[in-house]
Design a protein around this motif. Structure first.
Motif, PDB file in Angstrom:
ATOM      1  N   ILE A  39       3.834 -18.930 -33.451  1.00 52.79           N
ATOM      2  CA  ILE A  39       3.756 -19.027 -31.984  1.00 52.79           C
ATOM      3  C   ILE A  39       5.131 -19.253 -31.328  1.00 52.79           C
ATOM      4  O   ILE A  39       5.458 -18.554 -30.367  1.00 52.79           O
ATOM      5  N   PRO A  40       5.973 -20.189 -31.846  1.00 58.39           N
ATOM      6  CA  PRO A  40       7.273 -20.387 -31.171  1.00 58.39           C
ATOM      7  C   PRO A  40       8.127 -19.114 -31.113  1.00 58.39           C
ATOM      8  O   PRO A  40       8.716 -18.800 -30.076  1.00 58.39           O
ATOM      9  N   GLU A  41       8.143 -18.359 -32.218  1.00 59.85           N
ATOM     10  CA  GLU A  41       8.937 -17.117 -32.253  1.00 59.85           C
ATOM     11  C   GLU A  41       8.334 -16.079 -31.305  1.00 59.85           C
ATOM     12  O   GLU A  41       9.054 -15.360 -30.610  1.00 59.85           O
ATOM     13  N   PHE A  42       7.007 -16.004 -31.253  1.00 57.50           N
ATOM     14  CA  PHE A  42       6.291 -15.073 -30.375  1.00 57.50           C
ATOM     15  C   PHE A  42       6.680 -15.367 -28.913  1.00 57.50           C
ATOM     16  O   PHE A  42       7.009 -14.463 -28.147  1.00 57.50           O
ATOM     17  N   ALA A  43       6.664 -16.664 -28.560  1.00 53.45           N
ATOM     18  CA  ALA A  43       6.996 -17.072 -27.185  1.00 53.45           C
ATOM     19  C   ALA A  43       8.445 -16.732 -26.849  1.00 53.45           C
ATOM     20  O   ALA A  43       8.754 -16.245 -25.756  1.00 53.45           O
ATOM     21  N   GLU A  44       9.337 -16.943 -27.828  1.00 52.17           N
ATOM     22  CA  GLU A  44      10.769 -16.681 -27.620  1.00 52.17           C
ATOM     23  C   GLU A  44      11.031 -15.189 -27.458  1.00 52.17           C
ATOM     24  O   GLU A  44      11.764 -14.764 -26.560  1.00 52.17           O
ATOM     25  N   ARG A  45      10.373 -14.389 -28.323  1.00 54.66           N
ATOM     26  CA  ARG A  45      10.581 -12.930 -28.293  1.00 54.66           C
ATOM     27  C   ARG A  45      10.129 -12.332 -26.965  1.00 54.66           C
ATOM     28  O   ARG A  45      10.744 -11.420 -26.427  1.00 54.66           O
ATOM     29  N   LEU A  46       9.044 -12.837 -26.413  1.00 52.90           N
ATOM     30  CA  LEU A  46       8.515 -12.281 -25.161  1.00 52.90           C
ATOM     31  C   LEU A  46       9.029 -13.034 -23.938  1.00 52.90           C
ATOM     32  O   LEU A  46       8.635 -12.739 -22.810  1.00 52.90           O
ATOM     33  N   GLY A  47       9.895 -14.034 -24.166  1.00 56.92           N
ATOM     34  CA  GLY A  47      10.471 -14.802 -23.052  1.00 56.92           C
ATOM     35  C   GLY A  47       9.431 -15.570 -22.254  1.00 56.92           C
ATOM     36  O   GLY A  47       9.449 -15.568 -21.015  1.00 56.92           O
ATOM     37  N   LEU A  48       8.482 -16.203 -22.958  1.00 62.48           N
ATOM     38  CA  LEU A  48       7.397 -16.906 -22.269  1.00 62.48           C
ATOM     39  C   LEU A  48       7.784 -18.356 -21.962  1.00 62.48           C
ATOM     40  O   LEU A  48       8.310 -19.057 -22.823  1.00 62.48           O
ATOM     41  N   SER A  49       7.474 -18.781 -20.748  1.00 60.79           N
ATOM     42  CA  SER A  49       7.621 -20.206 -20.423  1.00 60.79           C
ATOM     43  C   SER A  49       6.403 -20.938 -20.990  1.00 60.79           C
ATOM     44  O   SER A  49       5.463 -20.303 -21.487  1.00 60.79           O
ATOM     45  N   GLU A  50       6.392 -22.265 -20.877  1.00 61.36           N
ATOM     46  CA  GLU A  50       5.240 -23.018 -21.399  1.00 61.36           C
ATOM     47  C   GLU A  50       3.941 -22.602 -20.710  1.00 61.36           C
ATOM     48  O   GLU A  50       2.896 -22.477 -21.344  1.00 61.36           O
ATOM     49  N   SER A  51       4.013 -22.387 -19.390  1.00 63.31           N
ATOM     50  CA  SER A  51       2.774 -22.042 -18.680  1.00 63.31           C
ATOM     51  C   SER A  51       2.288 -20.636 -19.030  1.00 63.31           C
ATOM     52  O   SER A  51       1.082 -20.413 -19.178  1.00 63.31           O
ATOM     53  N   THR A  52       3.237 -19.673 -19.196  1.00 63.63           N
ATOM     54  CA  THR A  52       2.787 -18.321 -19.583  1.00 63.63           C
ATOM     55  C   THR A  52       2.292 -18.300 -21.030  1.00 63.63           C
ATOM     56  O   THR A  52       1.362 -17.566 -21.359  1.00 63.63           O
ATOM     57  N   LEU A  53       2.896 -19.136 -21.876  1.00 61.33           N
ATOM     58  CA  LEU A  53       2.381 -19.246 -23.254  1.00 61.33           C
ATOM     59  C   LEU A  53       0.961 -19.822 -23.210  1.00 61.33           C
ATOM     60  O   LEU A  53       0.076 -19.377 -23.945  1.00 61.33           O
ATOM     61  N   GLY A  54       0.745 -20.789 -22.327  1.00 60.67           N
ATOM     62  CA  GLY A  54      -0.601 -21.353 -22.140  1.00 60.67           C
ATOM     63  C   GLY A  54      -1.601 -20.266 -21.758  1.00 60.67           C
ATOM     64  O   GLY A  54      -2.717 -20.219 -22.278  1.00 60.67           O
ATOM     65  N   LEU A  55      -1.168 -19.358 -20.873  1.00 53.42           N
ATOM     66  CA  LEU A  55      -2.050 -18.246 -20.464  1.00 53.42           C
ATOM     67  C   LEU A  55      -2.313 -17.298 -21.633  1.00 53.42           C
ATOM     68  O   LEU A  55      -3.412 -16.766 -21.774  1.00 53.42           O
ATOM     69  N   MET A  56      -1.276 -17.070 -22.450  1.00 57.34           N
ATOM     70  CA  MET A  56      -1.449 -16.221 -23.640  1.00 57.34           C
ATOM     71  C   MET A  56      -2.483 -16.821 -24.591  1.00 57.34           C
ATOM     72  O   MET A  56      -3.346 -16.118 -25.120  1.00 57.34           O
ATOM     73  N   ILE A  57      -2.387 -18.142 -24.797  1.00 60.69           N
ATOM     74  CA  ILE A  57      -3.315 -18.802 -25.712  1.00 60.69           C
ATOM     75  C   ILE A  57      -4.733 -18.774 -25.125  1.00 60.69           C
ATOM     76  O   ILE A  57      -5.719 -18.624 -25.843  1.00 60.69           O
ATOM     77  N   LEU A  58      -4.806 -18.832 -23.793  1.00 61.59           N
ATOM     78  CA  LEU A  58      -6.110 -18.710 -23.122  1.00 61.59           C
ATOM     79  C   LEU A  58      -6.662 -17.297 -23.325  1.00 61.59           C
ATOM     80  O   LEU A  58      -7.877 -17.111 -23.495  1.00 61.59           O
ATOM     81  N   THR A  59      -5.770 -16.292 -23.347  1.00 65.62           N
ATOM     82  CA  THR A  59      -6.188 -14.897 -23.593  1.00 65.62           C
ATOM     83  C   THR A  59      -6.800 -14.752 -24.982  1.00 65.62           C
ATOM     84  O   THR A  59      -7.782 -14.026 -25.176  1.00 65.62           O
ATOM     85  N   PHE A  60      -6.221 -15.469 -25.955  1.00 64.49           N
ATOM     86  CA  PHE A  60      -6.799 -15.520 -27.313  1.00 64.49           C
ATOM     87  C   PHE A  60      -8.250 -16.028 -27.215  1.00 64.49           C
ATOM     88  O   PHE A  60      -9.172 -15.436 -27.779  1.00 64.49           O
ATOM     89  N   GLY A  61      -8.430 -17.115 -26.467  1.00 62.97           N
ATOM     90  CA  GLY A  61      -9.768 -17.704 -26.303  1.00 62.97           C
ATOM     91  C   GLY A  61     -10.725 -16.771 -25.590  1.00 62.97           C
ATOM     92  O   GLY A  61     -11.892 -16.641 -25.979  1.00 62.97           O
ATOM     93  N   LEU A  62     -10.218 -16.080 -24.563  1.00 62.60           N
ATOM     94  CA  LEU A  62     -11.072 -15.140 -23.827  1.00 62.60           C
ATOM     95  C   LEU A  62     -11.527 -14.003 -24.726  1.00 62.60           C
ATOM     96  O   LEU A  62     -12.673 -13.562 -24.663  1.00 62.60           O
TER      97      LEU A  62
END
Length: 394
Positions: A39-62
């Motif tokens: 996850i940390p590398e994924f967030a870094e590669r896509l330039g995600l902030s904490e809140s956008t990473l939160g949305l990504m993880i929510l997308t996993f849940g959805l």
């Protein structure tokens, strides 16, 4: 499988069908475990902030919440073995996809597919475990979930080391290859269950069950998976910020919880076969309530760690019993009952932690851990519904 073969099967504790479904659980847990250190590398590669990473993880849940009911309908039409195998095959390359995506939108699609296929496979393999329980006339669900925990442990504990030493791409290729080998090993021995014509028709009609039973069992699963999600996401932070634990010590919160949970899941089937599902569930819930209260009222780190260990013992076998009960509801296709309960249960792990963060800002985490024991009291009130889990034995 003809009915005369059933009593003979019940004498054997380990059968090829049991090994097959256990491998599916191991593989599913392994994929999730291997994703966590990425996850940390994924967030870094896509330039995600904490809140956008939160949305990504929510997308996993959805993804999971969308695909679980769909999988339930397909199981009613085609049987759990076929849906398990197809969803496992489709899941295998998704970690490579997550490693190679370069943009936010392609990342969101990849994580939606990953979460969705994890969820679909989850419903299917649980339905298959129910079918194996019926054929063997003994409980196997807890040990299946123990293999899932073990897979998660292997995937997450080796992931960081392998990423550091081999690189992100090589780690993803290795994980994919190991997952493919697990599917290959299980392919021929996964228990084949052809759906009953009525169940196939139910799957085609694709409607939600009218009976209140799966929804009530779903509440039981939800109310014990919210505390599990809280321990997973907030345990270490609570230890660190409110009890002043070191980084190493704060990591022991979830370690103590997962260790006792895995051990008790391997023992859970024997306990359930000996005392019945209702009695086992009630004992587990009482231990879990005590554990959560101990965490919330802990004066120091060692008392809190003991609380996390107790909570792991308690929560370990509640979900497997709920899933067994959901797959054995009278007059309902196993996949349909299970998809309701798994969707409700997993939404507890996926959605609740963000709500907990919001409340914790105002109250602190100690009162949240103590307060979550109230959800387990509701599970205790509904515990007689666990009797349906014993239908597999009759």
């Amino acid at each position: 499988m003809d009915s005369q073969a059933v009593p003979k099967a019940s004498a054997a504790v380990v059968t090829p069908a049991r090994i097959g479904v256990s491998l599916l659980f191991l593989m599913n847990g392994f994929m999730i475990g291997a994703w966590a250190p990425k996850i940390p590398e994924f967030a870094e590669r896509l330039g995600l902030s904490e809140s956008t990473l939160g949305l990504m993880i929510l997308t996993f849940g959805l993804g999971s919440i969308v695909m679980m009911p769909l999988a339930g309908m397909q199981i009613a039409r085609f049987g759990s073995s076929r849906v398990s195998k197809i969803s496992a095959l489709l899941l295998t390359p998704t970690l490579l996809l997550l490693t190679w995506v370069g943009g936010i939108w392609s990342g969101a699609v990849a994580i939606f597919l990953f979460g969705g296929l994890i969820g679909a496979m989850d419903v299917a393999m649980n339905a298959n475990a129910v079918a194996v329980e019926k054929s063997m006339r003994r409980a196997i669900m807890s040990s299946c979930h123990a293999f899932w925990s073990l897979g998660g442990l292997i995937g997450s504990s080796t992931g960081g080391f392998l990423i550091d030493h081999m690189g992100v791409g090589a780690h993803a290729v290795l994980v994919t290859a190991v997952a493919a080998l697990m599917i290959l090993a299980s392919w021929k021995i996964v228990f084949h269950d052809a759906p009953h014509p009525d169940e196939a028709a139910e799957g085609k009609r694709a409607r939600l069950p009218r009976s209140p039973l799966p929804w009530l069992i779903g509440i039981m699963a939800l109310f014990c998976m919210v505390p599990e999600g809280a321990v997973l996401d907030w345990g270490a932070l609570y230890m660190r910020s409110e009890l002043g634990a070191s980084v190493t010590l704060s990591g022991l919160a979830y370690a103590a919880f997962s260790l006792t949970m895995a051990v008790m899941r391997f023992a859970g089937d024997l306990i359930r076969d000996r005392f019945g599902a209702v009695m086992t569930l009630r004992a587990c819930v009482v231990i879990a309530i005590f554990g959560m209260l101990l965490i919330g009222f802990a004066e120091n780190t060692s008392v809190a760690i003991a609380g996390f260990a107790l909570a792991g013992i308690g929560i370990s076998n509640i979900v497997p019993i709920c899933f067994s009960a959901a797959g054995n509801l009278p007059g309902m296709a196993a996949g349909v009952g299970l998809s309701v309960v798994t969707t409700m249960g997993y939404s507890g792990i996926l959605v609740a932690p963000s709500g907990i963060g919001f409340i914790a800002e105002h109250t602190g985490l100690a009162s949240i851990f103590a307060g979550l024991s109230a959800l387990l009291v509701v599970v205790l009130f509904l515990s007689s519904l666990a009797r349906h889990a014993d239908n597999a034995h009759h």
